[in-house]
Design an enzyme around this catalytic site. Structure first.
Site, mmCIF file in Angstrom:
data_model
loop_
_atom_site.group_PDB
_atom_site.id
_atom_site.type_symbol
_atom_site.label_atom_id
_atom_site.label_comp_id
_atom_site.label_asym_id
_atom_site.label_seq_id
_atom_site.Cartn_x
_atom_site.Cartn_y
_atom_site.Cartn_z
ATOM 1 N N ASP A 72 0.828 -1.216 0.000
ATOM 2 C CA ASP A 72 0.000 0.000 0.000
ATOM 3 C C ASP A 72 0.859 1.261 0.000
ATOM 4 O O ASP A 72 2.062 1.195 0.220
ATOM 5 C CB ASP A 72 -0.958 -0.009 1.208
ATOM 6 N N ASN A 141 -6.940 -2.307 14.519
ATOM 7 C CA ASN A 141 -8.374 -2.578 14.336
ATOM 8 C C ASN A 141 -8.622 -3.777 13.418
ATOM 9 O O ASN A 141 -9.736 -4.004 12.966
ATOM 10 C CB ASN A 141 -9.076 -1.330 13.777
ATOM 11 N N HIS A 143 -7.134 -4.262 10.406
ATOM 12 C CA HIS A 143 -6.992 -4.049 8.960
ATOM 13 C C HIS A 143 -5.753 -4.741 8.413
ATOM 14 O O HIS A 143 -4.799 -5.031 9.131
ATOM 15 C CB HIS A 143 -7.027 -2.559 8.587
ATOM 16 N N GLU A 148 -9.707 -1.590 5.479
ATOM 17 C CA GLU A 148 -10.205 -1.236 6.805
ATOM 18 C C GLU A 148 -11.483 -2.008 7.137
ATOM 19 O O GLU A 148 -12.200 -2.454 6.231
ATOM 20 C CB GLU A 148 -10.538 0.261 6.822
HETATM 21 C C1 GLP Z 1 -0.509 0.515 8.571
HETATM 22 C C2 GLP Z 1 -0.309 -0.186 7.212
HETATM 23 C C3 GLP Z 1 -0.432 -1.674 7.305
HETATM 24 C C4 GLP Z 1 0.324 -2.158 8.521
HETATM 25 C C5 GLP Z 1 -0.402 -1.672 9.768
HETATM 26 C C6 GLP Z 1 0.272 -2.066 11.061
HETATM 27 O O1 GLP Z 1 -1.617 1.357 8.595
HETATM 28 N N1 GLP Z 1 -1.155 0.297 6.160
HETATM 29 O O2 GLP Z 1 0.019 -2.272 6.103
HETATM 30 O O3 GLP Z 1 0.383 -3.550 8.542
HETATM 31 O O4 GLP Z 1 -0.668 -0.306 9.721
HETATM 32 O O5 GLP Z 1 1.308 -1.205 11.414
HETATM 33 P P1 GLP Z 1 2.297 -1.467 12.599
HETATM 34 O O6 GLP Z 1 3.169 -2.597 12.157
HETATM 35 O O7 GLP Z 1 3.082 -0.189 12.735
HETATM 36 O O8 GLP Z 1 1.500 -1.783 13.790
#
Ligand code: GLP
Length: 250
Positions: A72, A141, A143, A148
């Site tokens: 993404d 959450n 996702h 989402e």
């Molecule tokens: C972000 C990304 C995701 C990622 C998630 C978790 O918003 N879009 O691809 O897996 O959040 O992030 P973190 O590893 O910092 O908890």
């Protein structure tokens, strides 16, 4: 077990998890140098990337024939913007390994034609022969990428509206101001993700424990996009003790 993901690996720390997965990826690259990897951003994969860089410097991980697709990207950010996911990947991994820049695939957050950019990405994945191993993170959450929680999910690569919770979670990269986080992003869709040949989802820290538990033991629901991974034949969830804390049978 009527719902669930059977293959769960629990590590003592996030670092131990990162080291084990890096070794796994290096071995895979040695067996099949042209492996196509799918990669996430976020805090979770940082120990993995650190260890891949270390293995590469030690001559034990060769990326010269590999291809990568990131999950993404924020919409509206230039790839050179230090807050973009592309810059994050450069700093954490790409600048330190021998992956040819032409085989680094990324969604372009500056595109003026979102539909065309999303279709281009889907075609690029197909042309590469599909993703062999897609590494995923999990939002607090539930996702995945920027898919989402919602009443319904979008199948393919698409423009996604971020929830306030996700903008808050990403605020550290934006001077701790959630309002500075872009409202939209481009993301692989759930069908894009489920088409990868193998999935490994990473989650570390107690803040993820509730979502991990629902993802692994709950029903398949767009209210928790991670639960869709239950539909894949070849999925593993790698967690540390903190993230495993609410599993009924860790
Ligand atoms: C972000 C990304 C995701 C990622 C998630 C978790 O918003 N879009 O691809 O897996 O959040 O992030 P973190 O590893 O910092 O908890």
């Amino acid at each position: 077990m009527v719902n669930g993901i059977a293959r769960v690996r629990v590590f003592s720390t996030a670092e131990a998890l990162g080291r084990a997965l890096a070794r796994n990826i290096a071995r895979r690259l040695a067996e099949d140098p042209a492996t196509v990897l799918g990669l996430p951003t976020g805090r979770t994969p940082i120990p993995l990337y650190r260890e891949l860089v270390r293995l590469h410097r030690a001559g034990r991980a060769d990326f010269s024939r590999a291809t990568t697709f990131n999950l993404d990207e924020f919409l509206g950010l230039d790839p050179r913007d230090p807050r973009s996911y592309r810059s994050f990947m450069q700093r954490q991994l790409f600048d330190h390994i021998n992956l040819p820049p032409r085989r680094i695939q990324f969604l372009d957050g500056t595109t003026r034609d979102v539909g065309q950019e999303c279709r281009r990405y889907e075609r690029a994945i197909d042309r590469a022969g599909g993703i062999d191993l897609l590494i995923l993170g999990l939002g607090m959450n539930g996702h995945i990428g920027f898919n989402e929680p919602a009443r319904a999910l979008v199948a393919r690569t698409h423009r996604a509206r971020l929830t306030p919770a996700t903008r808050r979670a990403n605020a550290t990269f934006f001077g701790n101001r959630a309002s500075a986080v872009p409202r939209d992003a481009l993301s692989m869709g759930m069908a894009t993700i489920l088409r990868a040949k193998q999935l490994v989802l990473l989650a570390t820290g107690a803040t993820k424990a509730r979502s991990v538990q629902r993802m692994i033991e709950g029903r398949v629901t767009p209210r928790l996009p991670g639960s869709f991974l239950q539909l894949h034949r070849h999925v593993e969830v790698w967690v540390d003790r903190g993230a495993a804390g609410k599993l009924s049978d860790p």
